[in-house]
Structures are given as structure tokens and as C-alpha cells.
Enzyme design. Structure first.
Site: not given
Length: 927
Positions: A151-152, A155, A162
Site C-alpha cells: 500500500h505504501e 504511494h 488513498d
């Protein structure tokens, strides 16, 4: 798995999940060289060596067999016990893709990524806390660590955002229904009220907004069939994909839609340079667990390599570095060069003031030859370092040169492959253009100093060369750097603030040009005065130095330099200090450019990050000075207002567009920061962080997680005292600047903070005004259009509905614009959601990029119903009507009366059913 083993497994896994623009390289589907670094103040845990590959395999599947992690580097802090770790080459804490450190107070243990640029651009770093790595309970809150890393990673590497929004967790759809801000809409769950706003325990809808009142939360089902999205809730076992163009929720008011023009995360990811070929790996069996390298740097070893010209300023700057800047226990050697090199001294360890002065005594005192043989100097520096270490790994070389040397290719490969980090300082326009390649290839600082060496530029860049270990306690902080040409018998008078985070080893250093020193008057906050007699004078190199005993008084220090010479001269004052307390981080300033080279008319962005530890500092006054090779300067006021070049408001990162260049060549960057009653934000930061899941529904039962922990008490003070800082940034290069008359080629900047809301039947728009040229000046007009779909605005702006803006005159850049209009779409009564976008136009009809697309929702409240006693009133009216009808129709048969009664009963039941349907219609969940 034991707690310690979990720490080790997670730490290695985090390296699998992140990379930045400097470290990781993608080769044949495998990321190589990801760098994770542990902060020196994180306690040692000897069980950090266990390998985990969950993130790699999860990422491989999420990208449909395209990428995985092949090799990882873990930088162990020097504060941990020495073991048989490898020596780092160019790896440093400051360059790490992933940082393991104490929490930023507002996020607690939430993993987050610092993103400061637009959609599709790489972030700065991922931050994990030791508690996140050590405690297994976090898997209930964030999901498995490997999934959280991915998830990170999305980014950091691909610049997506998000798909949830804590400030807007719910929204009203075009069908007048309340939905959860999420992607995809297939995810199921229930609404639960967590706060006292729900008197009966159920979520309550605000009749004015159509949204749930504060306290309502969406609790997902633990077992789902939905497979997306990783950027919403990677914690669910079924979630294995990113939202794509087919299941992307374009109505949700989240950052992904706002920042990425309603493109799905997978669309943005596939547009990355990582996926230019877009070919899945043909054989998944070739995917192997990643390899790991554990690195540890014990001692800092530096060699100064000095071109012997402009000897006066060079001696001043190098002496300041040795006496005040370089950290205690560092080993330093000195080499000079012109047509050939000379070892002035092999390395000495700085263990005292006496050792510092001894090293400074080896600095050159006479200019060298005009020819610059850079390779001769670098090779001798390598010899000096090898004599101490036996190798070059992790060492640093500070190269200062202004000579033209086209022969650096002779030693380039051997030097950059040796393992040293090379910091370069080029002086003037004659320095070889290839010099900066040494820094770029080894991860060193890259500074440029204009030839106006009568100012403090060279002092400033030496002050900026600090250890990048992450431990700020031992680092020097530049508080002040001022200099100007002062006429005879006039003065340079300034005030500098010593704040509570610094004060140890504080130095005031004045320089001048004439034979005699200026008159110096320095007054501390309690009125104590110092004069030139209190300073240590060097009449040869024109330096006066005063070290304040103990810890300097907190507050404003006033200094005055009076030119007592009969002619004008340049006077400068430099102030440095160190942290006052090992447990309290200093206020730090970091500055950087959006890129290190540009071609006119492509603009650049200047960034300045101000923080205390990981806590951003707001409310500062930030001025950047950009200098060209010929000495021309441009001053910019940087802002943290969430408009123009500043992507996020109040994140402690200040920015401004830079597009005015006086010519081709190198440019330097210097920043001055001044703050009064600075605040630290109390609201959640808009950085991209993993969502704290409040609970799950599992097998029909509600299982809640512990409430989010409160902010760390000892670091939540919102007021900071005044402070001053000066910092320098890496140099950059500009090409293709025209020499003839300039024409206007710069459009207004993109509007990124357009907001729309409904009031009655009108749309109220607000945004920050752009300029005529990017964020400077004043635009000429605006073009506003609306549509029922965001994609139509994005892809076919001029085919959408026109809004009359004849009454709207743009204000100066930075001002808040307000515009109200009544959309035609709502007059039909069938449309409840409208999308709006805007373009700014300048005087030569150059148009800005399309703004962010704003959404306005007209909530149609449910039909108002009378109180319950109205049910009796309706029945009474019907009964009276029936009696009157019976009196008139005496000849009607009894059977007809029965029929009438039956119809009445049916009517009453239908009315009740209809009322029930409308009352619950707006309360339909997102299930």
C-alpha cells in the site's frame, strides 16, 4: 513467531515494499537496491535478520506478474553493536526509501508516505515505527505488514493516493443515497455509531447534508468476495488488486480522484515508467525470494580536496568547517591540487578543540597554480582514506574546484566505483561541467558558488555538508548567514533568534575585506554585550570568531558590524549552533529542487521542508534566493497554502515555481527561514498513510479493534518559539534560455484547490487565484464549465456546459476567489450531482492546465412527514367522507358499502407502506 522475530521479519519486509527515486532500479521485473535505514535512536534488536518475502509476492500478484523485489539493503545505525555487517558505499540514512524511527506524534504508529508532488510523481520516503514492526496486534488494524508495505509502496514509487478519506468518510450519490468513500463499491459492511452522537446506538442522518452525523463508522465484513482495492483496505484477505478503470469509484470524494483527475490507481500505475513495456513476466517460477545486505557505518572519514585558488574565502570556509561544523570523532584529511596534488595531512580524529585547530593549521595559505588537475587531487584523497581504512567504502570526499579540467574521465570510473561519497563545490562559470557527475553517481551534495566570492556563499555551502546519519544532536545548525556591501562608516545591523532547540556550541563568525576588522557589537537577550575584543581575530584571513560559553540564551540576539574603513567593503556574519538537548530534535530545514536540470521554458519548483523531528512546522516566512553563474539573483517567497506548486496545505513543505532565468548554466539555491509563534498542526496531516481499521464483522458478529491511541503527550505542544534558519540546496542546471527579447510563454499555473458546494439551488466555487505566469502576477480571465460526469470535463472540456463568467475578474495570485452561479442542469430536477472545472487564461491567451475537478451535490431531503397523530386525522377524514356519502346514497346496497370499506383498508395499507419506504430510502446502506 516471537515478537523479536516479528520485528526482524517486518523490517526486512519493509525494504521489500519501498523505494525512492535515488536508490531502487528496476531490471527485468525486479527492483534492485531498495534501501531501508534504522534511526540511530531506535533500540537495538538482534533478531532483525529474519527474512520475509510476503510483500514481494503480494506485489507480484497485484501487478499481474509484472514486478517484484529482487534485492534489499538494510542500513544498521552505528549506535548498534558492531558485527560482521558489510560496509556501506553510497548509502545514507537521508537517502533511504524507508525509515524506521520514532513516530510522528499525530500519526502514532500509522505507516505513512511523505508525498509532496503531483499524481504519478515519486514520494520522499516511507516511515515505519518500531512499535509497528514489533507488535503483532497491528495486523488486525492495518492488515499484514507485507500488504501494508505494498500500500505504501504504491504511494512512494508510483504517486497514487488513498481511496478513503477520514475527513469525508461518506458521500451522497447521484441517486441520493449515502455511500462509503471507498473503492471498489463491491466491498460490504455495516454502519456502526462509535460516539455519543447516536442516542439509540444507530447512525443518524443529518437532514441538511444527507450524510451521517459524526460518530458513524463503516465496519467491513472480514470475509469478502471483492478483490480491490489495495489503496482502500489492503487488510482484507480477498483484496489482491488495485482499482482499475472498470471498477473505479469516480463519485467518491477521495484524494485519488482529486489528485489524479478521476483516474483509477491501476491506470496511474500502468502509466509509470516502470511499466513502459507493460509485459508480464512469462515465467513466475523465476521469481525468487529477495536477497538482503546488512550494512553498518561505524566512523565518519572525510578528505578535503581543495583547488588552491581564491585562497582567502577558501581558507575562511574550510576553517569554519573544521572548527565548527564537522562532527566530533570524525576523521579528516586534507589534500590540495593545481596541476598536481599534495597531501597536506593524513587523517586526524576530531576529539577536542585542539585537534580541530591542528587540522585547520594544515589548510593552504597561498594560492596554487591556474591549472586544475582534479584527478590528481581525487587519487591522493583515495590514498589518504585507504591508509586509514584499507578501503573507500562509506568515506566522503569534499571536492572544491573552479578550474577547467576536461580530463576527469581518466579517473571517473575508478573514483565512483571505489565506494566514496563525493560532495562537489564548483566555483564560477569556468569549472568543468563534468564535475557534478561525481556527486550524482555517488549520492553526494552538489553545490555551486558564483564567482562573487566577496559574499558568504562559500561559507554557506561548507556549513551544509553534514553527516547524514539521521542523528541531529551532533549536527551543526546554521542559524544565520548575512552579508552585504557596506559603505564607509555605515553598518550592517540584524537580529538573529536562538530558539530552545539549539544553543550548544554557538558561534558568531564575522568576516571582512580590509586590513582592519570592523567594529562589532553583539547583544544577547538579557542585555549582555560583546565587542570585537571578545572575538578571536585572524588578521591574515580576516575572520573574527566568538564561541558563546555553555548554552546560549534563548531569544533575540542583535549584532552590528560597523565599517570603519575609508572605502566600502563586504561584511558578513555567520551563526551556527548545535542541539541543546539530545531528546528534543532541532528545527531542521531541508531544501531541494523538483529536478536538477531543465530546458527553457520548462519551469521548476523550489521546495523547503521545515520540521522538528517528523512534525511539520507551519507559519514560517520562507525566502529562497537563486543565483546564476553571472551573479544575478532572483528572490522567491515560498508558501505552504495548498495552491499552485504546493500540493498539500499545512504539511510543512513550502514551495514556489521558478521559471525566470537570466541565462544558461549552473544556479545555486539559498533559503532563509524566519518564524514567529510558529504552530504545529493539530489536525491529521494529508500525507498518505495506512487506514486505521476500527473493526470487522466476522461470522455475523461485530469485532472492534482498540480505539486509536491518543497523540504522544510529550510532543504535542502546538506553539514553538521564534527561530531563524539558513540552508543551501543542491545546484541545478538550466539550458536553452534565449538570448534575444523574451516572449510570454508561461501560462497561469494549474488551479489545484477548486472546491464546490451547494447552497439552495446555487453552486458556490472557491479557489486560489493563479498568476499571469504560473503563480506570479494576475490572470486575465477564467473559463468555467460543468458536466454530469467528471470524465467528460477531463477529456472533452470544451464540449461541456459553459458557465458565464463575464462578471468574474481574476485577482492577484494567491488571493481567494469566490464565484456563485446557478447551474442549468439542476433546473430539470433530475440531476443531484454536478462536476465543475476551471481554466485560467492570461493576456496572450495562454491557458492553464485543467483544474482539479470539483463535485457539488444537491441533497434532496426525504419528504417531511407529520407526527404520528396525523394517522388518526386521516382516518377521521375518510370516515366522515364515508358517512356523508352513505347519507346521500341511501339506495346503494350493503355489498357496495363493504367494497368501499375494503378499498379504504387497502388505501390505508398502501399509504403506510409508502411512508415506510421513504423513511428508510435515504438510510440504505452501501451493502
Amino acid at each position: 513467531m516471537s515478537g523479536g522475530a516479528a520485528v526482524g521479519a517486518a523490517l526486512l519486509a519493509l525494504a521489500l515494499a519501498a523505494t525512492g527515486e535515488a536508490a531502487a532500479v528496476l531490471r527485468d521485473g525486479g527492483y534492485e537496491g531498495l534501501l531501508a535505514a534504522v534511526h540511530p535512536r531506535v533500540p537495538e534488536d538482534g533478531r532483525l535478520l529474519e527474512m520475509i518475502t510476503e510483500a514481494s509476492s503480494y506485489l507480484f500478484n497485484a501487478t499481474k506478474g509484472r514486478v517484484y523485489f529482487r534485492s534489499v539493503k538494510i542500513l544498521i545505525p552505528p549506535t548498534w553493536k558492531e558485527k560482521n555487517y558489510e560496509k556501506p558505499k553510497h548509502e545514507t540514512y537521508e537517502k533511504a526509501d524507508v525509515i524506521v524511527a520514532a513516530p510522528y506524534w499525530k500519526h502514532g504508529d500509522d505507516p505513512y508516505t511523505l508525498q509532496h508532488e503531483a499524481c504519478g510523481k515519486m514520494g520522499k520516503y516511507i516511515h515505519f515505527t518500531p512499535s509497528f514492526l514489533a507488535n503483532d496486534y497491528v495486523t488486525d488494524i492495518y492488515g499484514s505488514r507485507g500488504r501494508t508495505f505494498v500500500h505504501e509502496w504504491a504511494h512512494l514509487r508510483w504517486g497514487v493516493f488513498d481511496e478513503y478519506d477520514n475527513d469525508r468518510p461518506f458521500y451522497v450519490t447521484g441517486q441520493n443515497q449515502v455511500k462509503v468513500t471507498r473503492c471498489s463499491s463491491d466491498l460490504t459492511g455495516i454502519y456502526v455509531c462509535e460516539k455519543n452522537s447516536c442516542s439509540d446506538g444507530s447512525c443518524v442522518i443529518n437532514k441538511l447534508t444527507g450524510l451521517f452525523k459524526e460518530g458513524c463508522a463503516f465496519i467491513p465484513e472480514r470475509n469478502q468476495t471483492a478483490v480491490s482495492s489495495i489503496m482502500y483496505m489492503q487488510s482484507l484477505s480477498s483484496v489482491a488488486e488495485f482499482c482499475n478503470e472498470h471498477n473505479h469509484n469516480r463519485e467518491a470524494p477521495n484524494l485519488q480522484n482529486q489528485m489524479c483527475d478521476y483516474r483509477s490507481t491501476w491506470e496511474v500505475i500502468k502509466n509509470s515508467t516502470d511499466f513502459e513495456n507493460d509485459l508480464p513476466l512469462t515465467n513466475s517460477s523465476l521469481i525468487t525470494p529477495p536477497s538482503f545486505s546488512l550494512l553498518q557505518k561505524r566512523e565518519r572519514v572525510i578528505c578535503l580536496v581543495l583547488d588552491g585558488n581564491w585562497i582567502n574565502r577558501l581558507h575562511q570556509a574550510a576553517e569554519l568547517y573544521l572548527l565548527q561544523i564537522v562532527e566530533e570523532n570524525t576523521y579528516v584529511g586534507i589534500v590540495t591540487f593545481s596541476d598536481k596534488g599534495e597531501i597536506k595531512t593524513h587523517v586526524h580524529q576530531i576529539v577536542s578543540d585542539k585537534a580541530r585547530k591542528q587540522l585547520a593549521s594544515y589548510l593552504p595559505t597561498a594560492p596554487g597554480g591556474k591549472r586544475a588537475n582534479v584527478c590528481a587531487g581525487l587519487r591522493l584523497a583515495c590514498e589518504v582514506i585507504r591508509k586509514k581504512e584499507g578501503h573507500l567504502y562509506g568515506s566522503e570526499i569534499i571536492l572544491v574546484t573552479g578550474g577547467q579540467d576536461n580530463s576527469t574521465g581518466r579517473c571517473f570510473s575508478e573514483v565512483i566505483n571505489g565506494g566514496s561519497v563525493i560532495h562537489t563545490i564548483t566555483v564560477g562559470s569556468s569549472a568543468a561541467k563534468e564535475i557534478e557527475h561525481f556527486s550524482k553517481e555517488t549520492g553526494g551534495f552538489k553545490f555551486f558558488v558564483p564567482e562573487r566570492l566577496d559574499f558568504s556563499d562559500l561559507l554557506d555551502v561548507f556549513t551544509g555538508i553534514m553527516s547524514r546519519s539521521g542523528d541531529t544532536f551532533h549536527q551543526s545548525v546554521q542559524i544565520e548567514s548575512a552579508g552585504e556591501s557596506v559603505a564607509e562608516y555605515t553598518q550592517l545591523r540584524r537580529t538573529v533568534t536562538i530558539d530552545s532547540t539549539v544553543g550548544r556550541e554557538t558561534f558568531f563568525v564575522a568576516t571582512w575585506q580590509s586590513a582592519e576588522p570592523p567594529e562589532i557589537i553583539l547583544t544577547d537577550p538579557i542585555g549582555r554585550s560583546y565587542t570585537v575584543k571578545d572575538f578571536e581575530l585572524d588578521s591574515v584571513f580576516h575572520v573574527a570568531r566568538l564561541q558563546i560559553p555553555g548554552t546560549a540564551e534563548t531569544g533575540d540576539w542583535a549584532y552590528t558590524l560597523i565599517n570603519v574603513h575609508l572605502a566600502p567593503q563586504v561584511l558578513t556574519m555567520t551563526v551556527t549552533s548545535r542541539a541543546a538537548n539530545s531528546t528534543l530534535p532541532t528545527v531542521s530545514v531541508k531544501t531541494y529542487m523538483s529536478k536538477d536540470t531543465t530546458y527553457y521554458p520548462s519551469a521548476m519548483v523550489v521546495y523547503v521542508q521545515i520540521s522538528q523531528g517528523f512534525s511539520p512546522i507551519l507559519g514560517a516566512s520562507v525566502t529562497a534566493t537563486v543565483s546564476s553563474e553571472n551573479g544575478d539573483t532572483v528572490s522567491l517567497e515560498l508558501l505552504d497554502n495548498g495552491a499552485g506548486s504546493d500540493i498539500f496545505k499545512n504539511d510543512g513543505i513550502y514551495s514556489k515555481y521558478l521559471f525566470s532565468f537570466s541565462g544558461n548554466g549552473r544556479y545555486s539555491l539559498k533559503v532563509r527561514v524566519q518564524a514567529n509563534r510558529t504552530t504545529v498542526p493539530q489536525t491529521a496531516m494529508p500525507w498518505s498513510y495506512a487506514m486505521y481499521i476500527p473493526g470487522y464483522v466476522e461470522n455475523g458478529k461485530l469485532k472492534m479493534n482498540p480505539s486509536r491511541p491518543p497523540a504522544i503527550k510529550n510532543n504535542t505542544q502546538v506553539r514553538r518559539g521564534d527561530f531563524s534558519r539558513t540552508a543551501v540546496g543542491d545546484s541545478f542546471t538550466v539550458s536553452a534560455v534565449p538570448t534575444g527579447p523574451y516572449i510570454d510563454v508561461f501560462p497561469p499555473c494549474k488551479i489545484i484547490d477548486l472546491d464546490a458546494r451547494m447552497e439552495d439551488d446555487k453552486v458556490i466555487l472557491s479557489w486560489t487565484a493563479p498568476g499571469d505566469d504560473f503563480d506570479k502576477g494576475q490572470a486575465t480571465s477564467y473559463e468555467i464549465r460543468t458536466s454530469e460526469t467528471p470524465l467528460e470535463l477531463r477529456d472533452s472540456f470544451y464540449n461541456t456546459t459553459f458557465v458565464n463568467t463575464s462578471t468574474l475578474s481574476p485577482q492577484h495570485a494567491g488571493c481567494t476567489e469566490i464565484f456563485v452561479f446557478k447551474p442549468e442542469a439542476f433546473t430539470t430536477g433530475n440531476i443531484t450531482v454536478i462536476y465543475v472545472a476551471i481554466r485560467a487564461v492570461d493576456e496572450v491567451f495562454l491557458r492553464s492546465e485543467l483544474s482539479n475537478i470539483a463535485q457539488a451535490v444537491m441533497f434532496i431531503p426525504p419528504m417531511a412527514y407529520p407526527p404520528s397523530n396525523l394517522k388518526f386525522g386521516v382516518s377521521t377524514i375518510l370516515l366522515l367522507f364515508f358517512v356523508l356519502l352513505t347519507a346521500v346514497c341511501l339506495t346503494v346496497s350493503t355489498s357496495l358499502c363493504l367494497v368501499k370499506k375494503k378499498k379504504k383498508k387497502n388505501l390505508s395499507e398502501n399509504s403506510a407502506n409508502r411512508r415506510k419506504e421513504i423513511n428508510w430510502g435515504t438510510l440504505l446502506s452501501a451493502l
